[in-house]
Scaffold this motif. Structure first.
Motif, short mmCIF file in Angstrom:
data_model
loop_
_atom_site.label_atom_id
_atom_site.label_comp_id
_atom_site.label_asym_id
_atom_site.label_seq_id
_atom_site.Cartn_x
_atom_site.Cartn_y
_atom_site.Cartn_z
N PHE A 120 7.55 -4.50 -10.74
CA PHE A 120 8.69 -5.09 -10.96
C PHE A 120 9.16 -4.64 -9.62
O PHE A 120 10.28 -5.13 -9.22
N LEU A 121 8.63 -3.73 -8.66
CA LEU A 121 9.30 -3.67 -7.74
C LEU A 121 8.68 -4.62 -6.69
O LEU A 121 9.49 -5.24 -5.96
N THR A 122 7.83 -5.51 -6.28
CA THR A 122 7.28 -6.47 -6.11
C THR A 122 7.85 -7.72 -5.81
O THR A 122 8.46 -8.28 -5.72
N ALA A 123 8.71 -8.04 -7.45
CA ALA A 123 9.16 -8.71 -7.68
C ALA A 123 11.03 -8.15 -7.31
O ALA A 123 11.77 -9.75 -6.32
N PHE A 124 10.87 -7.28 -7.02
CA PHE A 124 12.69 -7.57 -6.10
C PHE A 124 12.54 -7.67 -4.64
O PHE A 124 13.49 -8.02 -3.89
N LEU A 125 11.10 -7.07 -3.89
CA LEU A 125 11.06 -7.24 -3.00
C LEU A 125 10.74 -9.10 -2.81
O LEU A 125 10.44 -8.55 -1.68
N TYR A 126 9.52 -9.99 -3.15
CA TYR A 126 9.75 -10.82 -2.75
C TYR A 126 10.16 -12.29 -3.12
O TYR A 126 9.85 -13.37 -2.73
N PHE A 152 0.40 -1.36 0.11
CA PHE A 152 0.14 0.01 -0.27
C PHE A 152 1.11 1.23 -0.03
O PHE A 152 0.49 2.53 -0.54
N VAL A 153 2.12 1.51 1.03
CA VAL A 153 2.98 2.24 1.21
C VAL A 153 3.74 2.45 -0.19
O VAL A 153 3.57 4.02 -0.62
N LEU A 154 3.63 1.80 -0.91
CA LEU A 154 4.49 1.80 -2.20
C LEU A 154 4.49 2.40 -3.71
O LEU A 154 4.34 3.19 -4.09
N ALA A 155 2.67 1.36 -3.61
CA ALA A 155 1.40 1.83 -4.86
C ALA A 155 1.71 3.30 -4.52
O ALA A 155 1.23 4.62 -5.31
N TYR A 156 0.91 3.15 -2.94
CA TYR A 156 0.40 5.10 -3.19
C TYR A 156 1.88 6.11 -3.21
O TYR A 156 1.43 7.07 -4.09
N THR A 157 2.89 6.18 -2.80
CA THR A 157 4.19 6.33 -3.05
C THR A 157 4.40 7.00 -4.60
O THR A 157 4.76 7.88 -5.25
N LEU A 158 3.62 5.37 -5.39
CA LEU A 158 4.85 5.49 -6.86
C LEU A 158 3.49 6.13 -7.96
O LEU A 158 3.92 7.57 -8.43
N GLU A 159 2.11 6.19 -7.47
CA GLU A 159 0.63 6.39 -7.98
C GLU A 159 0.91 8.64 -7.65
O GLU A 159 0.55 9.13 -8.92
N VAL A 160 1.59 8.57 -6.39
CA VAL A 160 1.93 10.64 -6.30
C VAL A 160 2.56 10.77 -7.10
O VAL A 160 2.64 11.80 -7.34
N THR A 161 3.61 10.17 -7.46
CA THR A 161 5.44 10.98 -7.14
C THR A 161 4.72 10.02 -9.18
O THR A 161 6.04 11.37 -9.87
N VAL A 162 5.66 9.01 -9.79
CA VAL A 162 5.47 8.96 -10.57
C VAL A 162 4.04 8.58 -11.37
O VAL A 162 3.32 9.41 -12.47
N GLY A 163 2.73 7.95 -11.65
CA GLY A 163 1.80 7.36 -12.17
C GLY A 163 0.67 8.86 -12.34
O GLY A 163 0.93 9.17 -13.23
N SER A 164 0.37 9.49 -11.12
CA SER A 164 -0.12 10.48 -11.97
C SER A 164 0.01 11.63 -12.42
O SER A 164 -0.25 11.89 -13.64
N PRO A 165 1.66 12.76 -12.60
CA PRO A 165 1.68 13.22 -13.96
C PRO A 165 2.37 12.86 -14.62
O PRO A 165 1.64 13.19 -15.67
N PHE A 166 2.73 11.53 -14.62
CA PHE A 166 3.26 10.82 -16.24
C PHE A 166 1.83 10.51 -17.00
O PHE A 166 1.55 11.02 -18.48
N SER A 167 1.03 9.99 -15.92
CA SER A 167 -0.02 9.66 -16.61
C SER A 167 -1.30 10.46 -17.30
O SER A 167 -1.90 10.53 -18.65
#
Length: 107
Positions: free
Chosen positions: A67-73, A16-31
């Motif tokens: 990509f992130l979950t592959a590295f994490l888990y 949840f923390v990773l998804a929210y951070t990615l959405e706010v910093t990368v996902g929304s501006p790029f999309s």
């Protein structure tokens, strides 16, 4: 995490923390920039423009979270050192490189 077993509440919290951070910093501006590049915001119906933003967000966030979950888990320690080549990560890196190039062209 990083190849260790975690309780499910910790996995949900970390993702949840990773998804929210990615959405706010990368996902929304790029999309928004990708949708603005394809459609004109002033002449396009708001429903169509919002749908384009949502589709662009999914296009960005699905590979990013995979990509992130592959590295994490993924249990990297269970694999012998000479077999640690993972082609899936190379594909994700190519996708990120392509998205970054598109973003830099928009700016």
């Amino acid at each position: 995490m990083l190849g260790h077993d975690l309780p499910i509440w910790a996995v949900v919290l970390v993702e949840f923390v990773l998804a929210y951070t990615l959405e706010v910093t990368v996902g929304s501006p790029f999309s928004f920039k990708i949708a603005s590049r394809i459609f004109d915001m002033k002449t396009t119906h708001p429903f169509i423009f919002e749908t384009a933003i949502i589709c662009a967000t999914v296009t960005i966030m699905c590979p990013a979270m995979s990509f992130l979950t592959a590295f994490l888990y993924y249990p990297f320690k269970a694999i012998p050192h000479n077999h640690r080549r993972i082609p899936l990560h190379a594909i994700h890196l190519q996708i990120f490189r392509h998205i970054t190039q598109i973003y830099l062209e928009i700016r």
